[in-house]
Design a protein around this motif. Structure first.
Motif, PDB file in Angstrom:
ATOM      1  N   ARG A  90     -31.974  16.086 -24.667  1.00  0.00           N
ATOM      2  CA  ARG A  90     -32.222  16.390 -26.082  1.00  0.00           C
ATOM      3  C   ARG A  90     -33.530  15.708 -26.479  1.00  0.00           C
ATOM      4  N   CYS A  91     -34.620  16.484 -26.473  1.00  0.00           N
ATOM      5  CA  CYS A  91     -35.942  15.874 -26.635  1.00  0.00           C
ATOM      6  C   CYS A  91     -36.920  16.710 -27.460  1.00  0.00           C
ATOM      7  N   ILE A  92     -36.542  17.877 -27.948  1.00  0.00           N
ATOM      8  CA  ILE A  92     -37.481  18.703 -28.712  1.00  0.00           C
ATOM      9  C   ILE A  92     -37.818  17.993 -30.018  1.00  0.00           C
ATOM     10  N   ASP A  93     -39.110  17.881 -30.290  1.00  0.00           N
ATOM     11  CA  ASP A  93     -39.607  17.247 -31.516  1.00  0.00           C
ATOM     12  C   ASP A  93     -39.882  18.362 -32.530  1.00  0.00           C
ATOM     13  N   ASP A  94     -38.859  18.690 -33.317  1.00  0.00           N
ATOM     14  CA  ASP A  94     -38.955  19.813 -34.262  1.00  0.00           C
ATOM     15  C   ASP A  94     -40.187  19.731 -35.154  1.00  0.00           C
ATOM     16  N   ALA A  95     -40.500  18.550 -35.647  1.00  0.00           N
ATOM     17  CA  ALA A  95     -41.604  18.381 -36.604  1.00  0.00           C
ATOM     18  C   ALA A  95     -42.960  18.713 -35.987  1.00  0.00           C
ATOM     19  N   ARG A  96     -43.116  18.535 -34.693  1.00  0.00           N
ATOM     20  CA  ARG A  96     -44.400  18.792 -34.036  1.00  0.00           C
ATOM     21  C   ARG A  96     -44.510  20.193 -33.455  1.00  0.00           C
ATOM     22  N   ALA A 120     -41.235  27.914 -31.023  1.00  0.00           N
ATOM     23  CA  ALA A 120     -42.593  28.337 -30.677  1.00  0.00           C
ATOM     24  C   ALA A 120     -43.497  27.103 -30.654  1.00  0.00           C
ATOM     25  N   GLY A 121     -44.401  27.063 -29.692  1.00  0.00           N
ATOM     26  CA  GLY A 121     -45.298  25.921 -29.582  1.00  0.00           C
ATOM     27  C   GLY A 121     -44.531  24.624 -29.405  1.00  0.00           C
ATOM     28  N   MET A 122     -43.566  24.644 -28.496  1.00  0.00           N
ATOM     29  CA  MET A 122     -42.661  23.513 -28.328  1.00  0.00           C
ATOM     30  C   MET A 122     -43.400  22.223 -27.996  1.00  0.00           C
ATOM     31  N   LYS A 123     -42.967  21.164 -28.624  1.00  0.00           N
ATOM     32  CA  LYS A 123     -43.407  19.801 -28.333  1.00  0.00           C
ATOM     33  C   LYS A 123     -42.160  18.962 -28.135  1.00  0.00           C
ATOM     34  N   ILE A 124     -42.258  18.001 -27.231  1.00  0.00           N
ATOM     35  CA  ILE A 124     -41.118  17.119 -26.987  1.00  0.00           C
ATOM     36  C   ILE A 124     -41.477  15.692 -27.379  1.00  0.00           C
ATOM     37  N   ASP A 125     -40.444  14.897 -27.559  1.00  0.00           N
ATOM     38  CA  ASP A 125     -40.609  13.475 -27.819  1.00  0.00           C
ATOM     39  C   ASP A 125     -40.486  12.768 -26.473  1.00  0.00           C
ATOM     40  N   PRO A 126     -41.621  12.297 -25.896  1.00  0.00           N
ATOM     41  CA  PRO A 126     -41.572  11.703 -24.561  1.00  0.00           C
ATOM     42  C   PRO A 126     -40.711  10.441 -24.483  1.00  0.00           C
ATOM     43  N   THR A 127     -40.462   9.782 -25.606  1.00  0.00           N
ATOM     44  CA  THR A 127     -39.630   8.580 -25.575  1.00  0.00           C
ATOM     45  C   THR A 127     -38.174   8.912 -25.258  1.00  0.00           C
ATOM     46  N   PHE A 135     -36.451  18.791 -15.882  1.00  0.00           N
ATOM     47  CA  PHE A 135     -35.261  18.994 -16.714  1.00  0.00           C
ATOM     48  C   PHE A 135     -35.455  20.210 -17.612  1.00  0.00           C
ATOM     49  N   ARG A 136     -34.382  20.573 -18.293  1.00  0.00           N
ATOM     50  CA  ARG A 136     -34.432  21.601 -19.331  1.00  0.00           C
ATOM     51  C   ARG A 136     -34.188  20.897 -20.666  1.00  0.00           C
ATOM     52  N   PRO A 137     -34.876  21.336 -21.729  1.00  0.00           N
ATOM     53  CA  PRO A 137     -34.646  20.707 -23.040  1.00  0.00           C
ATOM     54  C   PRO A 137     -33.374  21.253 -23.691  1.00  0.00           C
ATOM     55  N   TRP A 138     -32.536  20.346 -24.192  1.00  0.00           N
ATOM     56  CA  TRP A 138     -31.308  20.741 -24.863  1.00  0.00           C
ATOM     57  C   TRP A 138     -31.644  21.683 -26.018  1.00  0.00           C
ATOM     58  N   GLY A 139     -30.875  22.738 -26.141  1.00  0.00           N
ATOM     59  CA  GLY A 139     -31.034  23.680 -27.232  1.00  0.00           C
ATOM     60  C   GLY A 139     -31.999  24.815 -26.952  1.00  0.00           C
ATOM     61  N   TRP A 140     -32.856  24.657 -25.964  1.00  0.00           N
ATOM     62  CA  TRP A 140     -33.811  25.706 -25.598  1.00  0.00           C
ATOM     63  C   TRP A 140     -33.910  25.736 -24.076  1.00  0.00           C
ATOM     64  N   LEU A 141     -32.819  26.156 -23.459  1.00  0.00           N
ATOM     65  CA  LEU A 141     -32.634  26.041 -22.019  1.00  0.00           C
ATOM     66  C   LEU A 141     -33.444  27.029 -21.194  1.00  0.00           C
ATOM     67  N   VAL A 142     -34.175  27.923 -21.842  1.00  0.00           N
ATOM     68  CA  VAL A 142     -34.974  28.896 -21.103  1.00  0.00           C
ATOM     69  C   VAL A 142     -36.253  28.274 -20.544  1.00  0.00           C
ATOM     70  N   VAL A 143     -36.497  27.014 -20.886  1.00  0.00           N
ATOM     71  CA  VAL A 143     -37.715  26.319 -20.472  1.00  0.00           C
ATOM     72  C   VAL A 143     -37.382  25.290 -19.391  1.00  0.00           C
ATOM     73  N   LEU A 144     -38.276  25.160 -18.434  1.00  0.00           N
ATOM     74  CA  LEU A 144     -38.163  24.136 -17.398  1.00  0.00           C
ATOM     75  C   LEU A 144     -39.352  23.195 -17.579  1.00  0.00           C
TER      76      LEU A 144
END
Length: 167
Positions: A90-96, A120-127, A135-144
């Motif tokens: 679980r790492c998607i940074d919605d705000a970014r 769209a334009g997904m950004k993750i929180d590296p922390t 890995f795959r990001p929780w909630g948007w599993l179509v991405v590796l």
């Protein structure tokens, strides 16, 4: 199109769950149209890789983060594998992100309300990723997602078929 026994379409969503799978039936992939084999490709959203990718992951010491499921690829004699990432983080940074849409009650799928509908334009929180290499990001599993170290190693190795987008 991945096929199991009796030419039934194989349930590819199992490879988005972030867990090792016990696959009993053989998986066969047809190739349409025929062409040059890429060392890293996708079939129905699942990564298909050849032995060079497996060897690279072993050299990087990250084979515990993935499961390589053997597949038969039409017209190919060398071994091929489904790359099954074993972590969902679980790492998607919605705000970014450029845009994040969620399922709403009026969308008619009550069991999905609050889940991501589009990112769209997904950004993750590296922390939140820690030392994960793939890995795959929780909630948007179509991405590796792979770490910078894995990206650089794949590029240096000259693995064909890869495309990276910074997240």
């Amino acid at each position: 199109m991945p096929l199991g026994t009796e030419d039934e379409v194989f349930d590819t969503w199992r490879f988005h769950e972030g867990r090792a799978l016990d696959i009993k039936e053989p998986i066969c992939l047809s190739v349409k149209p025929a062409g040059v084999a890429l060392e890293f490709s996708h079939s129905m959203g699942i990564p298909i890789v050849n032995r060079r990718v497996v060897s690279l992951f072993e050299r990087l010491g990250i084979e515990e983060e993935v499961q390589f499921v053997p597949v038969e690829v039409e017209g190919q004699s060398e071994p091929w594998f489904i790359l099954n990432a074993l972590q969902v983080i679980r790492c998607i940074d919605d705000a970014r992100c450029e845009e994040v849409l969620y399922w709403r009650p009026e969308d008619g799928e009550p069991e999905r309300v609050g889940e991501y509908r589009n990112v769209a334009g997904m950004k993750i929180d590296p922390t939140k990723v820690g030392d994960a290499s793939i890995f795959r990001p929780w909630g948007w599993l179509v991405v590796l997602i792979v770490s910078e170290r894995v990206k650089l190693a794949m590029e240096q190795e000259g693995i064909t078929g890869i495309k990276f987008i910074e997240v």
